[in-house]
Structures are given as structure tokens and as C-alpha cells.
Write an enzyme that holds these catalytic residues in place. Structure first.
Site, PDB file in Angstrom:
ATOM      1  N   GLY A  47      41.654  35.693   9.683  1.00 35.22           N
ATOM      2  CA  GLY A  47      42.520  36.873   9.800  1.00 35.22           C
ATOM      3  C   GLY A  47      43.382  37.123   8.571  1.00 35.22           C
ATOM      4  N   ASN A  49      42.629  39.004   6.011  1.00 33.44           N
ATOM      5  CA  ASN A  49      42.580  40.451   5.730  1.00 33.44           C
ATOM      6  C   ASN A  49      43.437  41.228   6.729  1.00 33.44           C
ATOM      7  OD1 ASN A  49      40.672  41.309   3.456  1.00 33.44           O
ATOM      8  ND2 ASN A  49      39.539  39.657   4.460  1.00 33.44           N
ATOM      9  N   ASN A 142      33.798  48.076   7.132  1.00 34.60           N
ATOM     10  CA  ASN A 142      33.629  46.620   7.083  1.00 34.60           C
ATOM     11  C   ASN A 142      33.933  46.129   5.671  1.00 34.60           C
ATOM     12  OD1 ASN A 142      32.659  43.980   7.936  1.00 34.60           O
ATOM     13  ND2 ASN A 142      30.829  44.383   6.725  1.00 34.60           N
ATOM     14  N   HIS A 144      32.952  43.112   2.943  1.00 31.81           N
ATOM     15  CA  HIS A 144      31.889  42.131   2.716  1.00 31.81           C
ATOM     16  C   HIS A 144      32.118  41.450   1.365  1.00 31.81           C
ATOM     17  CE1 HIS A 144      27.916  40.370   3.096  1.00 31.81           C
ATOM     18  NE2 HIS A 144      27.704  40.699   1.833  1.00 31.81           N
ATOM     19  N   ASP A 178      21.841  49.394   9.744  1.00 33.81           N
ATOM     20  CA  ASP A 178      21.369  48.256   8.957  1.00 33.81           C
ATOM     21  C   ASP A 178      22.569  47.503   8.392  1.00 33.81           C
ATOM     22  OD1 ASP A 178      18.727  48.863   9.438  1.00 33.81           O
ATOM     23  OD2 ASP A 178      18.646  50.260   7.749  1.00 33.81           O
TER      24      ASP A 178
HETATM   25  C1  GRF Z   1      36.076  37.882   4.368  1.00 31.36           C
HETATM   26  O1  GRF Z   1      35.686  37.154   3.241  1.00 31.36           O
HETATM   27  C2  GRF Z   1      35.192  39.061   4.570  1.00 31.36           C
HETATM   28  O2  GRF Z   1      34.626  39.549   3.403  1.00 31.36           O
HETATM   29  C3  GRF Z   1      34.102  38.523   5.456  1.00 31.36           C
HETATM   30  O3  GRF Z   1      34.759  37.622   6.307  1.00 31.36           O
HETATM   31  C4  GRF Z   1      35.881  37.086   5.635  1.00 31.36           C
HETATM   32  C5  GRF Z   1      37.051  37.207   6.570  1.00 31.36           C
HETATM   33  O4  GRF Z   1      38.175  36.518   6.099  1.00 31.36           O
HETATM   34  N1  GRF Z   1      33.449  39.597   6.152  1.00 31.36           N
HETATM   35  P1  GRF Z   1      39.546  36.604   6.887  1.00 31.36           P
HETATM   36  O5  GRF Z   1      39.266  36.221   8.332  1.00 31.36           O
HETATM   37  O6  GRF Z   1      40.070  37.994   6.772  1.00 31.36           O
HETATM   38  O7  GRF Z   1      40.437  35.605   6.228  1.00 31.36           O
END
Ligand code: GRF
Length: 232
Positions: A47, A49, A142, A144, A178
Site C-alpha cells: 500500500g 502507492n 493501473n 505497473h 488484455d
Molecule cells: C507496485 O510496484 C506496482 O507497480 C505494482 O505493485 C506494486 C505495489 O506496491 N503493480 P505498493 O503496494 O503500492 O507498495
């Protein structure tokens, strides 16, 4: 090589990103979408992000409110962050569902019940089905950890290291059927260093994720509000 060229090369060209990261240019983003955009965050892991979205809101860099954090994994650390920042959260455990569709519907119903306008998959380790994608068309994004379209799917950072690329990064994109294939909203390039381990590289990529995800949310929020106005 004349002196001018030599100086140019020494100062710029051969230094590349000079070890620094680079964010793709985006049109100036105003954080002033009014009223606040209502976000639904989907997370399965640490979490970080999610936390940076909250911090951007607190710092007035994003005019948004997190209506709900939805997690599919009851032991994920994102829950602790929701508690810390007093954000409503719900656990919708896919293991309690008989099918992907059943899980998707529970997630979708919760988002709709709270009139969420923009759904952010911030480390959501599940593929979402067409029902959610269609319901939140152009309102589901999303993040990535690669420069898409390279290195889709899981272990993107390891995939990039295995291929010995010299620059990788992270991407925020719209979600389409996709996996990791929808239109790109914003990217950040992160150069690899010779001594990088997966952990050091991941840290630098995540530092950039924490910057570009709030920027992407602000950008999409404006688009949502603009298209809403257009429809009126
Ligand atoms: C991030 O690196 C994101 O790119 C990927 O999952 C990770 C999530 O990290 N999809 P966090 O849970 O936000 O620390």
C-alpha cells in the site's frame, strides 16, 4: 570533434540520464478539479502507492477523496495505512468467492454503492474482468513497474534485469481486457545501475511510482470532469 561538440557530448549526450529518472511530459495538470474526485483504491500489498495518494491529497496536490480502499488479501499492509489515515476500507477476499465473476461483482457493487468516479489499481494483484472494465470505461487505471509495453505481467522488474536493459521504469495506464495493455497515461524512466540488486532498483522505481500515480490521477480526473461536461 570540434570544441563545441566535445563540450556538448561531455555535458549531455554521453551522460544519458546521468543516473536520474525522467518523467514523460504531460500537459500542465491542475489539481483544482472541483468538486473533489471520488476515488476507489484497489490494493493487495504494502500500500505504499495508496499512502502516497493520501499524502498528495493532504498536501493539496490532488483534489480528491478516497471513498474506499478495497483489499482482496486480509493480511495486506495497505489495511494498516487505511487505519492510520482513517480511510474507510473493506476486505473482499477472493478466496471466499466461488468465481472471479462473483468477486468482481462484489468489488463493483461496493464501488458503485459509494459513487466512486475513478478506480485506481495500486498494487492490485488480480486480473479484473470485463464487467468492471466496461462499467469503469476510461475510469479504471493501473500502475505497473516497467516501461510498457515492455515486461508485462508479474515480476516485471526481474524481467527487465534478466534482459539486461539499461533503462526501465514504471507506467500508469488505463485498464483494458488484455493485461497491462491499455493506453498509457504517464511513464517514468529509471536507469539501471551496474550494482543494482532487485531491491535497489525496485526502490528507485517505486520512488517514481509515488510521483507519477498522483499526477496520472489528476490528469484522468480532469478528463472525467471534461467528458461529463461535454455530455451535459
Ligand atoms: C507496485 O510496484 C506496482 O507497480 C505494482 O505493485 C506494486 C505495489 O506496491 N503493480 P505498493 O503496494 O503500492 O507498495
Amino acid at each position: 570533434m570540434n570544441q563545441d561538440n566535445k563540450e556538448y557530448c561531455e555535458s549531455n549526450l554521453f551522460n544519458g540520464l546521468n543516473g536520474h529518472s525522467l518523467i514523460s511530459p504531460i500537459e500542465s495538470v491542475s489539481n483544482l478539479v472541483e468538486p473533489k474526485i471520488r476515488l476507489g483504491i484497489l490494493a493487495s500489498g504494502n500500500g505504499s502507492n495508496f499512502e502516497f495518494i493520501i499524502k498528495s491529497i493532504q498536501n493539496n496536490e490532488l483534489n480528491a477523496e478516497v471513498s474506499i480502499l478495497i483489499v482482496n488479501n486480509p493480511s495486506c499492509l495497505a489495511i494498516e495505512k487505511a487505519i492510520k489515515y482513517d480511510i474507510p476500507y473493506v476486505i473482499i477476499n477472493h478466496r471466499d468467492c466461488n468465481s472471479r465473476l462473483e468477486h468482481d461483482k462484489l468489488v463493483m457493487n461496493k464501488l458503485e454503492e459509494l459513487s466512486v468516479e475513478l478506480v485506481v489499481m495500486a498494487g492490485w494483484m488480480r486480473i479484473v474482468g470485463e464487467e468492471i472494465i466496461n462499467k469503469f470505461n476510461n475510469r479504471l487505471i493501473n500502475i505497473h513497474p516497467s516501461l510498457l509495453p515492455s515486461f508485462k505481467g508479474i515480476d516485471a522488474i526481474q524481467q527487465a534485469m534478466d534482459k539486461r536493459v539499461t533503462i526501465t521504469g514504471c507506467t500508469v495506464h488505463y485498464v483494458q481486457k488484455d493485461v497491462d495493455s491499455g493506453s498509457i497515461i504517464i511513464q517514468a524512466a529509471v536507469p539501471l545501475k551496474e550494482k543494482d540488486s532487485i531491491e535497489t532498483l525496485k526502490k528507485r522505481i517505486q520512488d517514481m511510482e509515488h510521483i507519477i500515480l498522483p499526477l496520472a490521477i489528476a490528469k484522468v480526473a480532469i478528463e472525467i470532469r471534461t467528458s461529463f461536461k461535454d455530455k451535459k
